[in-house]
Every structure is written in structure tokens, then in C-alpha cells.
Design a protein around this motif. Sequence first.
Motif, short mmCIF file in Angstrom:
data_model
loop_
_atom_site.label_atom_id
_atom_site.label_comp_id
_atom_site.label_asym_id
_atom_site.label_seq_id
_atom_site.Cartn_x
_atom_site.Cartn_y
_atom_site.Cartn_z
N ARG A 254 0.79 -1.15 -0.52
CA ARG A 254 -0.11 0.05 -0.45
C ARG A 254 0.94 1.34 -0.06
NH1 ARG A 254 -5.48 1.18 0.77
NH2 ARG A 254 -6.11 2.77 1.20
N ASP A 310 -2.86 2.92 -6.08
CA ASP A 310 -3.15 1.82 -5.38
C ASP A 310 -3.11 2.19 -4.40
OD1 ASP A 310 -0.19 3.48 -5.35
OD2 ASP A 310 0.75 1.26 -6.51
N GLY A 311 -3.32 4.13 -3.92
CA GLY A 311 -3.29 3.73 -2.47
C GLY A 311 -4.29 5.33 -2.68
#
Length: 412
Positions: A254, A310-311
Motif C-alpha cells: 500500500r 494503488d493508494g
Amino acid sequence: MEVRLKEKIPGVFWPVHQAIRRGEVTEVVAKGGRGSGKSSYLSMELVWQLLRHPDCHAVVLRKVGGTLRNSVYNQIVWAIGELGCAGYFRCTVSPMECTYLPTGQKILFFGTDDPGKLKSLKLPFGAVGICWFEELDQFDGPEEVRNVEQTVLRGGSWTLTLKSFNPPAMARSWANRYALETRPGKLVHHSTYRDLPRAMLGERFWADAEHLQRMNPAAFRHEYGGEVVGSGAAVFANLQLRAVPDDELERYDRVYYGVDWGWYPDPWAYNAAAYDAARRVLVIFDELTRSRTPNRETAELLLARGAGMDGPLTADAAEPKSCADYRAAGLPCRAAQKGPGSVRESMKWLQGLAAIIIDPVRCPATAAEFSEYEYERDPRTGEVLPGYPDVNNHHIDAVRYAVEGVWRRRGS
């Protein structure tokens, strides 16, 4: 000569010499503590390179001309003798120069406190190829050094710049900042007295160093270790500056992204970070800094980097329109939840981590901000004042926004 040089140069510097020989390095920044051998090495490297390049000359500089004779001039004369070349050089103090008799090449010495001498520099042939700035931190800043380089390094086909200094305690020193900057051909090398053969410095030197280490560890780290220890008012005592390889980043599942809005003179700042909750370690591995750049252009930069894919991407809530511009561009941008005490709580969380790791090559501006960020002091008493200064903290703010969802969970 190569065999003799290897006999004389301490092993810690041999990789530097080899990199120069291979043509990989055009600038060496040698820093370190007291007795680290950097000036001795650079003086021998300068003489050796002069002999290898018969069409060039060398210039050795200090800020104050009055310090030349008892420092760099004597150092160069020593190096000439160490390399067994004393019989081939004529060294004089008026004018202050060392001439290699077989070719007429010169090593010239100047203080930049008399800039007229540099501008009137006359050479018998060729051009200056080697330039050594000793005690780099004593010069007035990168502009002065750059101007000197532009003045003396003209016309030659090959150049090598040498820069040496003992890092000042304060991270905000321009020389400490300069050592963090990267550019092609630049090699930064750090050494301490412990990298040299013990006999080279003598038992008294080692005894004095070990005594200071016992009595005043911080002073020892600065004076003998060449560390940037600050003034004792650093906000982030848990900071680690080191390379973060790609394979290390792959272990994090993350990533957190943050943006601090800015235009000019305050810049727009972006950061990406990964957080290891088990070890309470934050790793900052990406940055961008821009001035006078519209939202659509910074959005394109972030899209190209995959930021927010992705975060979470969290930005300063002070500009709702900018957050909306990012969402319209396809970025999942949310506004930070500002409120009473949010700065204090987020800063305390950052300070309480086991480590904040910043890659200074990937993130030079972020590394500079975090390492230079200090509490303010009362100008009359010198006492540290409470609160966090709102100055030179653009990437710090971007990081705070990025990890807002983490520190607000408290237990993370």
C-alpha cells in the motif's frame, strides 16, 4: 606512478581514484570528519591527474587568500614529495605556484576574496583542467563556486573538480545541501579517521577522539564523524537518509500519496510514501516540486506516475477547486480533514515513528526539508519555542496529508 599511488592512497579512497580513471567522474565532493584523510587524498589525486594530462593546469582555491600558504599550498608540496616528484617541480610562494618542469604545467593558488586575480589568470599554454575547492563550506554559496568554475574551467577538453569540507553541524548549510544534490558525473564520498590506518594519525589522535566520544557523543559525531548533528532543535530525530532500492519498495502493498498546493513563491509539492505498520517505519520514495504550474499540468505529472492508483491521494483542503480539478482529470483526490490540532497530532505521529526513511536521490528536496526542519528559538534566551514553524515545510505537509488516514487511526 600507478603503483606508487596505490601505495600512498588509503584504501577507502581507491574506488574514487578508479572511478576518475575510468572517466566516470568529473566532480568529487569529499566530506568527512577531522583526520579523515580527504585533503591528503585529493592533493595526491590532483598531482597525479596533472601528470596524466600534460596539456592542462590546476587551480587550488580557498575563500581567504591569506590561508593558502599554511593549508593547500603546503598540502600540494607534501603530495608532490609523497609521489616522489619533488625533483621535477619548482614551488614558489611569490608568486604562489608549483611548476612541473618537464612540461611547464602549473598548479596555481587563489583566494576568492580577491576575485580580480582569478579574472586576470594567464596561462603559458592550454587551459585549467583541475579545480580544487578546499573548505567548501567557507565559500559564500553555490553561486560563488559556480562562477569560479565558469571563470577558470574554459577551453579544455577534460576537467575534474574537487571539493572538500568538514560538514557543518547545521543541515541547512549550503554545503550540506549541495552534497545531497545529484548530477551526472558527481561522486560524493564520506570518510572518517577510522577509515585510515591507525598509525597514520598516531595514538594521541585516537585517544583524543575516544575521550571526546565518552564525554560528548554529539560533538564527537560532528567533529570526528563528520555528521550533520544539528543544533539540538531538530524536529525529526528519527530521520534516516539512505537509498531505497526498488526491491524494498516491492515489499509494501500500500502506497500513500500527498499534495500540498502552491504556486509562487511557495511551490506545489507532491510525495509518495509507504508505511510498515509492524515496524512503525515510514518510507518516502518519490517527490515532485513545481512553481507557477497549472493544476492540469501537475495532474498530468501525477497520472504519468500512477499516483492514487494503488493508494489514497490526499491534498491540502485549502483549495477545494484544485481538488476538483484533479478529480476531473481522473485522479482520486480527496481533501485532507483539517481541524484544530491536526498539525500537532500529525507531526507528533511522524516524530513518534521508529524511523522516517527518505531516499535523498529520489527525493532531494524532501530530504532537505525534513533534515533542516528545526524548532524556533527565542532570540533573547536561546530557548526552544513550542509549536512547529510554518516555513520551508511544503513536502512535510504533503507527507502529512498523504498519511492522514494512518495517523488518524491512532493505533496504527
